[in-house]
Design a protein around this motif. Structure first.
Motif: not given
Length: 570
Positions: A75, A78, A145, A147, A180, A191
């Motif tokens: 976390e 990210r 990280a 997703r 991101p 992704t």
């Protein structure tokens, strides 16, 4: 925090850096804008440990020699981009009491500490990490990280994303994990690719149906569904893939082939893209090929004696070495491993492939192109005029290619090729059926190797058990063959994506052409197999049972890839 260069100079000179190299490093630092210590590493080749120790002593920080990926708080990772972490040589590691611990590998990262303090709303505690360790854990942390495709699709559904999304633009020179804040469809496709690489997938399938779009990954040879985007997103997703692979997005009536070259978590990846028009849109299949793959005969699953025999065979001055098996049985990997083994500056090695999957250094590789009549047969004729020592023909598909390969072997060339047969003995009859003169088959062949790929049991969750008599009977395995060995079956855990298997290995059948085999080469495959077994050949079934006894795979997995007829005959 400003750092005096003389302080670095003293430390580096005491650490053994040559004065001349240090002066070159200063010039390199001024020219390129990188830190002095990074320049010392480039010019002098100083070890990352020496550089880290010097940096820590000047800055008054401690050195953290290792960073366990499991201790990195994803976390914290990210909110920042991979490009920034690489450029500034830093990585947020974890919460350290009231602080956030940040690993740095260069003095430049110190200027980011105030920004990081504002980002995390906590004081920052920097530690010095050797640059090689930091780069490795940074790539892995950003990989983790990223997703999953399903979570990105869920977010898109929540946000009401539809077909009117701007396709945007993607810089293929950049890393897919860098930005991101991408447009939704671009973010979903990126992704998807990232997750496929992370999950060890070999292929990505995007399949349109009337009311939904299915995305599946082939992992260890088996397809698994990973996400189902709404059918209305099919056109946007396919268009995104076409843009990335340089295909015509307006042409939806004919199949197209393209290629994507990109980087994912620091790894160079090639994707071979194929589109196919179907009733409800276009199917897309992407084959994932990782650059820098190392091919080694010791790592593909052959037994010690078979590896020794195969190594001796591929050193022959002439003849044909065939590798047989169905599509997806690892034939190309075996041939690439053989070529890597014998590749040398004093040999002229040429290949004919459809398509070229991996680049082999020092080897001339030709891709067939039927549109301009560059077929396996015509390319083989041309290669014979290039003074080759060794030729690899991707596949023998027809009489012309087979005849040319036989003639090449009889005129002093070593030829490697593949053939689609179920076992090694059937290769003789297949060549004769293609039209090769029967008396030439036995004289030109040096060896035939049949193979299959079986999934490896996940070492973290495989379960020891005793198979029932019915299970052994179904697999045509005698109880005596496994007595005294611990057998395992698949379990399921997060490490193997709950499949029970992780990775693959090969099972092999190597038929060496001896005088005894040549005597029966024109007879049926059953007669050839009987003679080969009498001379000591281990069949696919035998090698499969060996890997079951060694705990590498399961009875179910061997039965999946070796027919019960093959098991019974052995």
């Amino acid at each position: 925090m400003a750092v005096r260069r003389p302080a670095y100079d003293d430390l580096l000179l005491r650490a053994g850096v040559e004065p001349q190299k240090l002066r070159e490093a200063h010039r390199e630092s001024d020219r390129s804008g990188v830190g002095l210590l990074e320049s010392v590493s480039r010019v002098q080749g100083a070890s990352p440990h020496i550089v880290a120790t010097a940096l820590a002593e000047v800055l008054g920080l401690r050195v953290q020699e290792k960073v366990d990926l499991d201790t990195v708080d994803i976390e914290l990772v990210r909110p920042i981009s991979l490009a920034m972490a690489r450029e500034e040589v830093f990585l947020p590691i974890c919460h350290d009491g009231a602080f956030v611990r940040v690993g740095i590998g260069d003095e430049r990262a110190m200027r980011l500490l105030p920004d990081l303090r504002m980002l995390y709303k906590k004081p920052i505690r920097p530690v010095v990490v050797p640059t090689d360790v930091l780069r490795d854990v940074t790539n892995k942390a950003f990989d983790r990280a990223a997703r999953s495709a399903s979570s990105v699709m869920e977010q898109m559904r929540d946000e009401g994303v539809g077909e009117d999304i701007d396709d945007g633009n993607l810089n293929l020179d950049a890393d897919l994990l860098d930005d991101p804040n991408q447009a939704p469809i671009i973010k979903f496709v990126n992704t998807l690719l990232t997750q496929a690489v992370k999950d060890r997938a070999s292929d990505i399938h995007i399949e349109p149906f009337e009311r939904e779009l299915a995305v599946r990954f082939r992992i260890d040879g088996v397809l698994y569904e990973v996400v189902k985007p709404p059918a209305k997103l099919q056109a946007s997703i396919v268009s995104r893939v076409k843009i990335m692979s340089g295909l015509n997005i307006a042409e939806k009536r004919i199949p197209q082939d393209g290629r994507i070259r990109t980087r994912i978590a620091g790894r160079e990846i090639d994707l071979r893209v194929s589109t196919l028009p179907v009733r409800h849109g276009e199917r897309v299949v992407m084959r994932i090929l990782e650059k820098g793959t190392v091919f080694n005969l010791d790592q593909i699953g052959m037994g010690k004696q078979m590896v020794a025999d195969f190594r001796e065979l591929i050193q022959k001055p002439y003849g044909i070495v065939l590798v047989t098996g169905p599509t997806g049985s690892g034939k190309t990997t075996t041939l690439y491993s053989a070529l890597a083994e014998i590749n040398a500056p004093d040999l002229n090695i040429l290949t004919i492939e459809d398509p070229i999957e991996y680049e082999l250094k020092g080897i001339g590789q030709t891709q067939v192109n039927p549109k301009i009549d560059l077929t396996f047969a015509s390319a083989l004729r041309a290669h014979l005029r290039q003074d080759p020592d060794i030729i690899m023909v991707g596949e023998i598909r027809d009489k012309e290619t087979a005849d040319n390969a036989v003639q090449a072997s009889l005129t002093g060339h070593l030829v490697f090729s593949t053939l689609h047969t179920n076992d090694a003995p059937t290769a003789f009859t297949r060549l004769i059926d293609m039209g090769v003169e029967p008396f030439l088959v036995g004289s030109s062949l040096v060896a035939v190797q049949a193979q299959r790929l079986v999934r490896r049991l996940c070492p973290q969750c495989k379960v020891a058990y005793t198979p029932s008599d019915a299970e052994l009977q179904s697999a045509r395995i005698l109880r005596e063959e496994v007595t005294g060995h611990v057998l395992y079956k698949s379990g399921g855990c997060p490490a193997c994506l709950n499949t029970g298997y992780k990775g693959r290995t090969g099972i092999y059948e190597l038929l060496i052409v001896t005088d005894g085999i040549r005597e029966v080469a024109t007879q049926s495959a059953a007669v050839i197999k009987k003679r080969a077994v009498e001379e000591g050949m281990k069949t696919l079934r035998d090698d499969g049972v060996r890997k079951i006894r060694e705990g590498l795979t399961s009875i179910d997995e061997v039965m999946r890839v070796v027919t019960t007829e093959g098991l019974a005959e052995a």
